[in-house]
Motif scaffolding. Sequence first.
Motif, PDB file in Angstrom:
ATOM      1  N   ARG A   1      42.893  22.999 -32.273  1.00 42.65           N
ATOM      2  CA  ARG A   1      42.599  21.756 -31.665  1.00 42.65           C
ATOM      3  C   ARG A   1      43.741  20.813 -31.757  1.00 42.65           C
ATOM      4  NH1 ARG A   1      37.321  18.323 -30.306  1.00 42.65           N
ATOM      5  NH2 ARG A   1      36.289  20.286 -31.005  1.00 42.65           N
TER       6      ARG A   1
ATOM      7  N   ARG B   1      43.749  18.940 -26.560  1.00 45.00           N
ATOM      8  CA  ARG B   1      43.928  20.430 -25.872  1.00 45.00           C
ATOM      9  C   ARG B   1      43.377  21.449 -26.991  1.00 45.00           C
ATOM     10  NH1 ARG B   1      47.482  19.670 -21.489  1.00 45.00           N
ATOM     11  NH2 ARG B   1      46.581  17.773 -20.237  1.00 45.00           N
TER      12      ARG B   1
ATOM     13  N   ALA C   1      44.796  25.081 -27.945  1.00 39.10           N
ATOM     14  CA  ALA C   1      46.065  26.018 -28.161  1.00 39.10           C
ATOM     15  C   ALA C   1      45.986  27.025 -28.745  1.00 39.10           C
ATOM     16  CB  ALA C   1      47.057  24.917 -28.323  1.00 39.10           C
TER      17      ALA C   1
ATOM     18  N   SER D   1      49.303  25.390 -25.525  1.00 38.47           N
ATOM     19  CA  SER D   1      47.991  24.616 -25.004  1.00 38.47           C
ATOM     20  C   SER D   1      47.616  25.537 -23.627  1.00 38.47           C
ATOM     21  CB  SER D   1      48.017  23.300 -24.921  1.00 38.47           C
ATOM     22  OG  SER D   1      48.835  22.860 -23.739  1.00 38.47           O
TER      23      SER D   1
ATOM     24  N   TYR E   1      43.682  24.728 -22.691  1.00 33.90           N
ATOM     25  CA  TYR E   1      42.389  24.187 -22.398  1.00 33.90           C
ATOM     26  C   TYR E   1      42.187  22.729 -22.818  1.00 33.90           C
ATOM     27  CZ  TYR E   1      37.108  24.305 -22.273  1.00 33.90           C
ATOM     28  OH  TYR E   1      35.860  23.818 -21.846  1.00 33.90           O
ATOM     29  N   ASP E   2      41.798  21.862 -21.578  1.00 36.64           N
ATOM     30  CA  ASP E   2      41.469  20.451 -21.844  1.00 36.64           C
ATOM     31  C   ASP E   2      39.983  20.333 -22.383  1.00 36.64           C
ATOM     32  OD1 ASP E   2      42.582  17.681 -21.069  1.00 36.64           O
ATOM     33  OD2 ASP E   2      40.882  17.830 -20.051  1.00 36.64           O
TER      34      ASP E   2
END
Length: 440
Positions: free
Chosen positions: A360, A365, A367, A384, A386-387
């Motif tokens: 994280r 994000r 990663a 990265s 994923y938001d």
Amino acid sequence: MLKRIDVAEVQLGMFIHKLDGNWLKHPFWRTKFLLTDEQILADLRASDVDGVYIDVEKGEDVGARSGEPARRRPLISGDSGGSGISIVDRARLDRLHAQPISRPPMGNAVAFDPRSTTPLSVAREVGHAKAVVAKASRVLAGVFEQARLGKAISKGQVEPVIEDLFASIQRNPHAFNGLMRIRRENTSLYAHGLAVSALMIALGRQMGLPPDHVKEAGMAGLLMDVGMGHLPIDVSTILDDLSDAEREIVQTHTTLGYEFLNMGGELSEEVARVCLEHHERFDGSGYPNQLVGDEIGLFGRMAAICDVYDSMTSDRPHRPRIDPNAALAIMRGMEGQFDEDLLDQFIESVGVYPIGSVVRLTNGRLALVVDQNVDDYTRPRVWSFYDIGSRRVIKPEDLDLRLCKGRVEIVCSDDAAGFEIENFPAIREMVFNSACKALH
């Protein structure tokens, strides 16, 4: 001029302008490039891309497919009466014709030496590591099957696998082990042995052992579970919640493996002894002989660490894998079970955040760790994907945390399973492969 064609029509020499389809359907983040690599062409054809836009002014047209002359971007321009070529362009064209033609490389122009130890980046070594896995898997499938049938293993059968592994890890100590953490299919007995062997070689290298000893350690890791093939039960059905009787049977694979390797007479006592000792624990809580501390051989103490780490970080029929960084934290908490000095060396060999770890970031994000910074293992290279705020997969971003100078840092390791990311194993593998291609 742009032209949309089917993926099946794509040929080397075409200039790819755009890939038609969702970015999750293909392994490429860079979509404008001249296609000169046969492996990239194969990856493109194997992807789920709907179609491709090519620029026929910058590369080949589809005419080359049917034997027609390929149309290329004009080499000359201008006008000079009826000739259509200016005097300046005519001179340029004459010079061009007088020069030898330079063509883009088609695949590997020079064959790669699999035993080369010249250092390479993770991105460049991963392709060679995949070839090692494919070759070794074919060899080991046969070796383990013949062992199951009671035929002795000769040293000559498995030495080429060890030599290839040793060379790969000399070229880059993280690429092969990172690849094994990323792979979705890593559940077979010989795949586990291959992964442990690579970890043993990397650990031996980190410890500064002589090359011959490092290779012996790799051989020991490769064959430590050979006794599993001699159990009177199907090991593929083994779960964590064994009955006492089942557990006693499974534990005999240590003595069965030791006796089997000694029967062949070609492998050293140090290699065979690891079959017997890789489930022993430094505090005496292991099996089969409840050995304590240095009563366990050096290779046995190394194998205990490498075996547990690979088991934790690989999918099993009864449980999903654990994130590599989380596995290291768990092993740190298993006080007394491992040689602490060797565990420190092991963590140094794989990195604080091993390749394949999900972390994280301070920018909100998630990663994937795709490479190490040998000068600072706490700041690896990540992509990265994923938001966290919007809870959605995003187009990956390449971040070298060592160069971010505090703007983006790791908050902690994280478990992607907690975010219910659809088909995360495929996304993880795709992000890693794409990072390697982009950084190659």
